[in-house]
Design a protein around this motif. Structure first.
Motif, PDB file in Angstrom:
ATOM      1  N   THR A   5      22.533  25.117 -11.813  1.00 17.88           N
ATOM      2  CA  THR A   5      22.790  25.025 -10.381  1.00 17.88           C
ATOM      3  C   THR A   5      21.537  24.616  -9.604  1.00 17.88           C
ATOM      4  O   THR A   5      21.603  24.311  -8.429  1.00 17.88           O
ATOM      5  N   ARG A   6      20.396  24.619 -10.316  1.00 16.79           N
ATOM      6  CA  ARG A   6      19.165  24.187  -9.664  1.00 16.79           C
ATOM      7  C   ARG A   6      19.119  22.671  -9.586  1.00 16.79           C
ATOM      8  O   ARG A   6      19.749  21.979 -10.374  1.00 16.79           O
ATOM      9  N   THR A   7      18.345  22.171  -8.664  1.00 18.51           N
ATOM     10  CA  THR A   7      18.125  20.736  -8.591  1.00 18.51           C
ATOM     11  C   THR A   7      16.712  20.464  -9.081  1.00 18.51           C
ATOM     12  O   THR A   7      15.751  21.000  -8.541  1.00 18.51           O
ATOM     13  N   TYR A   8      16.622  19.643 -10.124  1.00 19.70           N
ATOM     14  CA  TYR A   8      15.325  19.384 -10.744  1.00 19.70           C
ATOM     15  C   TYR A   8      14.741  18.065 -10.276  1.00 19.70           C
ATOM     16  O   TYR A   8      15.448  17.161  -9.865  1.00 19.70           O
ATOM     17  N   ARG A   9      13.428  18.014 -10.391  1.00 22.22           N
ATOM     18  CA  ARG A   9      12.696  16.793 -10.068  1.00 22.22           C
ATOM     19  C   ARG A   9      11.959  16.331 -11.324  1.00 22.22           C
ATOM     20  O   ARG A   9      11.674  17.134 -12.209  1.00 22.22           O
ATOM     21  N   THR A  10      11.621  15.067 -11.352  1.00 20.66           N
ATOM     22  CA  THR A  10      10.850  14.538 -12.467  1.00 20.66           C
ATOM     23  C   THR A  10       9.537  15.298 -12.608  1.00 20.66           C
ATOM     24  O   THR A  10       8.864  15.559 -11.615  1.00 20.66           O
ATOM     25  N   GLY A  11       9.234  15.691 -13.839  1.00 20.42           N
ATOM     26  CA  GLY A  11       7.980  16.382 -14.091  1.00 20.42           C
ATOM     27  C   GLY A  11       8.103  17.885 -14.122  1.00 20.42           C
ATOM     28  O   GLY A  11       7.174  18.577 -14.535  1.00 20.42           O
ATOM     29  N   GLN A  12       9.252  18.401 -13.707  1.00 23.39           N
ATOM     30  CA  GLN A  12       9.433  19.858 -13.724  1.00 23.39           C
ATOM     31  C   GLN A  12       9.638  20.350 -15.146  1.00 23.39           C
ATOM     32  O   GLN A  12      10.259  19.678 -15.964  1.00 23.39           O
ATOM     33  N   ALA A  13       9.124  21.530 -15.418  1.00 20.16           N
ATOM     34  CA  ALA A  13       9.292  22.133 -16.732  1.00 20.16           C
ATOM     35  C   ALA A  13      10.407  23.159 -16.670  1.00 20.16           C
ATOM     36  O   ALA A  13      10.694  23.716 -15.609  1.00 20.16           O
ATOM     37  N   MET A  14      11.035  23.369 -17.821  1.00 11.15           N
ATOM     38  CA  MET A  14      12.094  24.370 -17.896  1.00 11.15           C
ATOM     39  C   MET A  14      12.107  25.009 -19.283  1.00 11.15           C
ATOM     40  O   MET A  14      11.579  24.442 -20.237  1.00 11.15           O
ATOM     41  N   MET A  15      12.694  26.172 -19.362  1.00 11.07           N
ATOM     42  CA  MET A  15      12.863  26.822 -20.656  1.00 11.07           C
ATOM     43  C   MET A  15      14.355  26.904 -20.933  1.00 11.07           C
ATOM     44  O   MET A  15      15.078  27.651 -20.267  1.00 11.07           O
ATOM     45  N   HIS A  16      14.812  26.099 -21.896  1.00 14.75           N
ATOM     46  CA  HIS A  16      16.235  26.077 -22.229  1.00 14.75           C
ATOM     47  C   HIS A  16      16.511  27.127 -23.305  1.00 14.75           C
ATOM     48  O   HIS A  16      15.729  27.257 -24.246  1.00 14.75           O
ATOM     49  N   PRO A  17      17.612  27.873 -23.173  1.00 13.75           N
ATOM     50  CA  PRO A  17      17.888  28.936 -24.150  1.00 13.75           C
ATOM     51  C   PRO A  17      18.034  28.420 -25.582  1.00 13.75           C
ATOM     52  O   PRO A  17      17.742  29.143 -26.532  1.00 13.75           O
ATOM     53  N   THR A  18      18.488  27.194 -25.760  1.00 12.98           N
ATOM     54  CA  THR A  18      18.679  26.650 -27.105  1.00 12.98           C
ATOM     55  C   THR A  18      17.550  25.720 -27.521  1.00 12.98           C
ATOM     56  O   THR A  18      17.063  25.785 -28.645  1.00 12.98           O
ATOM     57  N   PHE A  19      17.141  24.842 -26.625  1.00 13.22           N
ATOM     58  CA  PHE A  19      16.211  23.771 -26.993  1.00 13.22           C
ATOM     59  C   PHE A  19      14.749  24.117 -26.733  1.00 13.22           C
ATOM     60  O   PHE A  19      13.862  23.410 -27.164  1.00 13.22           O
ATOM     61  N   GLY A  20      14.500  25.195 -26.001  1.00  8.20           N
ATOM     62  CA  GLY A  20      13.131  25.592 -25.739  1.00  8.20           C
ATOM     63  C   GLY A  20      12.541  24.896 -24.525  1.00  8.20           C
ATOM     64  O   GLY A  20      13.262  24.481 -23.622  1.00  8.20           O
ATOM     65  N   LEU A  21      11.229  24.770 -24.552  1.00  5.77           N
ATOM     66  CA  LEU A  21      10.536  24.215 -23.404  1.00  5.77           C
ATOM     67  C   LEU A  21      10.799  22.718 -23.269  1.00  5.77           C
ATOM     68  O   LEU A  21      10.698  21.981 -24.239  1.00  5.77           O
ATOM     69  N   GLY A  22      11.130  22.306 -22.072  1.00  4.98           N
ATOM     70  CA  GLY A  22      11.389  20.894 -21.822  1.00  4.98           C
ATOM     71  C   GLY A  22      10.768  20.458 -20.519  1.00  4.98           C
ATOM     72  O   GLY A  22      10.415  21.278 -19.674  1.00  4.98           O
ATOM     73  N   GLU A  23      10.627  19.137 -20.397  1.00  2.00           N
ATOM     74  CA  GLU A  23      10.079  18.574 -19.164  1.00  2.00           C
ATOM     75  C   GLU A  23      11.030  17.496 -18.671  1.00  2.00           C
ATOM     76  O   GLU A  23      11.437  16.622 -19.435  1.00  2.00           O
ATOM     77  N   VAL A  24      11.368  17.563 -17.400  1.00  2.40           N
ATOM     78  CA  VAL A  24      12.271  16.570 -16.825  1.00  2.40           C
ATOM     79  C   VAL A  24      11.538  15.236 -16.754  1.00  2.40           C
ATOM     80  O   VAL A  24      10.472  15.134 -16.155  1.00  2.40           O
ATOM     81  N   THR A  25      12.112  14.236 -17.399  1.00  6.51           N
ATOM     82  CA  THR A  25      11.450  12.932 -17.401  1.00  6.51           C
ATOM     83  C   THR A  25      12.094  11.977 -16.419  1.00  6.51           C
ATOM     84  O   THR A  25      11.463  11.054 -15.946  1.00  6.51           O
ATOM     85  N   LYS A  26      13.373  12.189 -16.124  1.00 10.32           N
ATOM     86  CA  LYS A  26      14.039  11.259 -15.225  1.00 10.32           C
ATOM     87  C   LYS A  26      15.287  11.895 -14.638  1.00 10.32           C
ATOM     88  O   LYS A  26      15.996  12.623 -15.323  1.00 10.32           O
ATOM     89  N   VAL A  27      15.536  11.616 -13.370  1.00  8.76           N
ATOM     90  CA  VAL A  27      16.799  12.006 -12.751  1.00  8.76           C
ATOM     91  C   VAL A  27      17.699  10.786 -12.834  1.00  8.76           C
ATOM     92  O   VAL A  27      17.422   9.753 -12.227  1.00  8.76           O
ATOM     93  N   ILE A  28      18.767  10.881 -13.635  1.00  6.32           N
ATOM     94  CA  ILE A  28      19.639   9.735 -13.898  1.00  6.32           C
ATOM     95  C   ILE A  28      20.590   9.507 -12.735  1.00  6.32           C
ATOM     96  O   ILE A  28      20.720   8.418 -12.199  1.00  6.32           O
ATOM     97  N   GLU A  29      21.300  10.564 -12.414  1.00 10.77           N
ATOM     98  CA  GLU A  29      22.274  10.550 -11.341  1.00 10.77           C
ATOM     99  C   GLU A  29      22.034  11.836 -10.580  1.00 10.77           C
ATOM    100  O   GLU A  29      21.305  12.700 -11.047  1.00 10.77           O
ATOM    101  N   PRO A  30      22.659  11.992  -9.420  1.00 15.84           N
ATOM    102  CA  PRO A  30      22.443  13.243  -8.683  1.00 15.84           C
ATOM    103  C   PRO A  30      22.663  14.492  -9.530  1.00 15.84           C
ATOM    104  O   PRO A  30      22.036  15.513  -9.283  1.00 15.84           O
ATOM    105  N   CYS A  31      23.531  14.409 -10.532  1.00 13.51           N
ATOM    106  CA  CYS A  31      23.835  15.604 -11.332  1.00 13.51           C
ATOM    107  C   CYS A  31      23.374  15.520 -12.772  1.00 13.51           C
ATOM    108  O   CYS A  31      23.727  16.373 -13.577  1.00 13.51           O
ATOM    109  N   LYS A  32      22.611  14.490 -13.129  1.00 16.22           N
ATOM    110  CA  LYS A  32      22.204  14.349 -14.529  1.00 16.22           C
ATOM    111  C   LYS A  32      20.709  14.094 -14.628  1.00 16.22           C
ATOM    112  O   LYS A  32      20.159  13.293 -13.876  1.00 16.22           O
ATOM    113  N   ILE A  33      20.110  14.765 -15.597  1.00 16.06           N
ATOM    114  CA  ILE A  33      18.677  14.580 -15.820  1.00 16.06           C
ATOM    115  C   ILE A  33      18.408  14.366 -17.306  1.00 16.06           C
ATOM    116  O   ILE A  33      19.146  14.852 -18.154  1.00 16.06           O
ATOM    117  N   ASP A  34      17.353  13.617 -17.589  1.00 15.24           N
ATOM    118  CA  ASP A  34      16.863  13.497 -18.953  1.00 15.24           C
ATOM    119  C   ASP A  34      15.715  14.474 -19.104  1.00 15.24           C
ATOM    120  O   ASP A  34      14.797  14.493 -18.282  1.00 15.24           O
TER     121      ASP A  34
END
Ligand SMILES: [Zn+2]
Length: 121
Positions: A74-103
């Motif tokens: 439900t959060r809105t992420y920006r490029t460069g933000q870090a996150m801790m995913h319960p399955t995949f672990g630490l990740g960094e947002v590299t790109k906002v694809i669409e308003p609701c999708k991020i890489d």
């Protein structure tokens, strides 16, 4: 031991000449034998050839220093933000694809996640 086989979208550590730092790159093309031929820097977008004799130690997973808050769709992420995913672990947002999708680049590969999801009533 066989050489490791890579697929497009995997993460590999490499020195980016443009950023002048070693950071996670995304594999954009591999040879028929599964060896990395080209990688892309998620920070500056620079695509470069990958020399397999460079930093290919896939087991040497460099842990990124900055910790991320738990992934929350439900959060809105920006490029460069870090996150801790319960399955995949630490990740960094590299790109906002669409308003609701991020890489997001995780320790092993790039994954597409959803974000900015409005909670269902
Ligand atoms: Zn770069």
């Amino acid at each position: 031991m066989e050489k490791p086989v890579f697929t497009v979208g995997e993460r590999v550590e490499k020195l980016c000449i443009t950023c002048n730092e070693v950071r996670g790159h995304v594999v954009v093309s591999v040879t028929k034998r599964g060896q990395i031929s080209r990688v892309s820097c998620p920070k500056c977008g620079e695509r470069s050839a990958f020399k397999s004799n460079a930093t290919t130690d896939a087991n040497a997973k460099r842990s990124t220093a900055k910790a991320g808050a738990p992934y929350d769709r439900t959060r809105t992420y920006r490029t460069g933000q870090a996150m801790m995913h319960p399955t995949f672990g630490l990740g960094e947002v590299t790109k906002v694809i669409e308003p609701c999708k991020i890489d997001v680049l995780f320790a092993d590969r790039m994954r597409r996640l959803i974000h900015s999801v409005q909670p269902q009533e």
